[in-house]
Design a protein around this motif. Sequence first.
Motif, mmCIF file in Angstrom:
data_model
loop_
_atom_site.group_PDB
_atom_site.id
_atom_site.type_symbol
_atom_site.label_atom_id
_atom_site.label_comp_id
_atom_site.label_asym_id
_atom_site.label_seq_id
_atom_site.Cartn_x
_atom_site.Cartn_y
_atom_site.Cartn_z
ATOM 1 N N TYR A 45 -8.152 -6.751 23.995
ATOM 2 C CA TYR A 45 -8.209 -6.112 25.312
ATOM 3 C C TYR A 45 -8.370 -7.213 26.354
ATOM 4 O O TYR A 45 -9.355 -7.969 26.325
ATOM 5 C CB TYR A 45 -9.366 -5.115 25.365
ATOM 6 C CG TYR A 45 -9.688 -4.609 26.754
ATOM 7 C CD1 TYR A 45 -8.714 -3.968 27.520
ATOM 8 C CD2 TYR A 45 -10.955 -4.777 27.292
ATOM 9 C CE1 TYR A 45 -9.018 -3.502 28.788
ATOM 10 C CE2 TYR A 45 -11.257 -4.308 28.565
ATOM 11 C CZ TYR A 45 -10.284 -3.679 29.309
ATOM 12 O OH TYR A 45 -10.585 -3.224 30.568
ATOM 13 N N LEU A 99 0.245 -3.026 26.123
ATOM 14 C CA LEU A 99 -0.024 -1.832 26.919
ATOM 15 C C LEU A 99 -0.746 -2.231 28.201
ATOM 16 O O LEU A 99 -1.970 -2.371 28.223
ATOM 17 C CB LEU A 99 -0.873 -0.843 26.110
ATOM 18 C CG LEU A 99 -0.304 -0.422 24.753
ATOM 19 C CD1 LEU A 99 -1.305 0.453 24.009
ATOM 20 C CD2 LEU A 99 1.022 0.308 24.927
ATOM 21 N N VAL A 110 -3.600 0.301 30.574
ATOM 22 C CA VAL A 110 -3.833 1.299 29.532
ATOM 23 C C VAL A 110 -4.770 2.412 30.011
ATOM 24 O O VAL A 110 -4.740 3.537 29.481
ATOM 25 C CB VAL A 110 -4.381 0.613 28.258
ATOM 26 C CG1 VAL A 110 -5.792 0.083 28.490
ATOM 27 C CG2 VAL A 110 -4.331 1.528 27.052
ATOM 28 N N SER A 140 -3.687 -4.950 24.973
ATOM 29 C CA SER A 140 -3.787 -4.019 26.094
ATOM 30 C C SER A 140 -4.527 -4.678 27.250
ATOM 31 O O SER A 140 -5.236 -5.677 27.067
ATOM 32 C CB SER A 140 -4.495 -2.729 25.675
ATOM 33 O OG SER A 140 -5.789 -3.007 25.185
#
Length: 480
Positions: free
Chosen positions: A167, A240, A243, A280
């Motif tokens: 992330y 992504l 997100v 993401s």
Amino acid sequence: MSQQTVLVIDDERDIRELLTITLGRMDLKVDAVGTVAEARHALGERSYDLCFTDMRLPDGSGQEVIELIAAEHPDTPVAMITAYGNVDAAVTALKAGAFDFVSKPVDIQMLRRLVRTALKLAEEKRSGAGAGSAATHSSDRLIGDSAVMQQVRSTIGKLARNQAPVYIAGESGVGKELVARLIHEQGPRATGPFVPVNCGAIPSELMESEFFGHRKGSFTGAGADKEGLFQAAHGGTLFLDEVAELPLHMQVKLLRAIQEKAVRPIGAREEVAVDVRILSATHKNLAALVDQSQFRQDLFYRINVIELRVPPLRERRGDVSLLADFVLRQLAAKSKSESGAVRLLPEARQALEEYDFPGNVRELENILERAVAMCDGDRIDTTDLMLPQRPPRQSADTAAAMHTHHHAQSGVTQLGSAPSAPPAPAPSSELPLDDYISNLERTAIMKALEESRYNKTAAARKLGITFRALRYKLKKLGID
């Protein structure tokens, strides 16, 4: 070249036999054991190219094995074998340093793809190739000598060596997609596709089709089979972006796709296996959205196995000058300028270094692109930068009294200082500063064009700017 070896640790005899047969058919030598103690002994006797370990073992846990290998055999990728749907175990294993995980019952095709990727990674680590060479090739795009950026580059190199979901947190404009690309390019999936998707740009009703694909005739307008983003990223990385913009119904479907490593296209009877690494990012506080029940906690834990924060530009002011020179060289190359890159005068460089850049690197790029269009010759001075100056908080009466003063002080708003130009509203919480300045520019330009009967050269002279600068502003403001 010697035969590559794999260590399998599982107390279930059927699993050991299945992996031994499957890996043997891939021309790999397999040692299979059933306990942590036997695993320690085997690892002490020889080195392995890859290791599989069950989560639960009679005399301990797979976690112990992962930590042992990470400490004493860092070049050996290790994959966790987990029970079906056990997301917590998978996340724990990845955080401890596991390369990837395999769910029971074991999907043979998925297992083979995982093995090929892991062995490629192990070979690159031992040879010093692959990730290292990719880093050399790509690192020049992540500009900055500051300590925080050196740390980011170091972390990217580490993250590239496993398959854990990452992330990427950071404000808008800091370069989160670039960081994701570098993680992809420096890892064993570099030859596979990198598929970025802005989750906020897909209409809610089209999301399932976009992510998972559809079969011909599955809904009105589905005239042919279409593969989704997961299939497009097969063998590579799916990024992504934003997100946090995913609606809750898609969060559920996305979680399942990540857990099962398979997707079901709309209208299809069977799922399609996909081998994708998930990266993401969002500029929002994802943990806060979880607390507010706007983002699923289970999906948050699944994509946030490892968090990488990309610092805003104001936290690395020492990199601004390097970034500015890099952007100017890129602009010169893009325009194929014969005289080379436009240069910053010392006072302009200092102004950039002192500016906070709420829009981060993206804002710096936009400021310099505008300055290149606005400057005379090949030098950029402070007025060419047109750095926005946010006015202090004040009452409406004070704002009205100071309106003319603001016009006189701003290099941008001087374009709107024609005597008959109608006043624009003062900036407020409802009207962002960028919109306020754009309105002033539009008003002044339209006034000058009307007075010069739409002769652009005459209008530019009336505004006190170059013809090139006027042409740039007409394009920017969408004035035809």
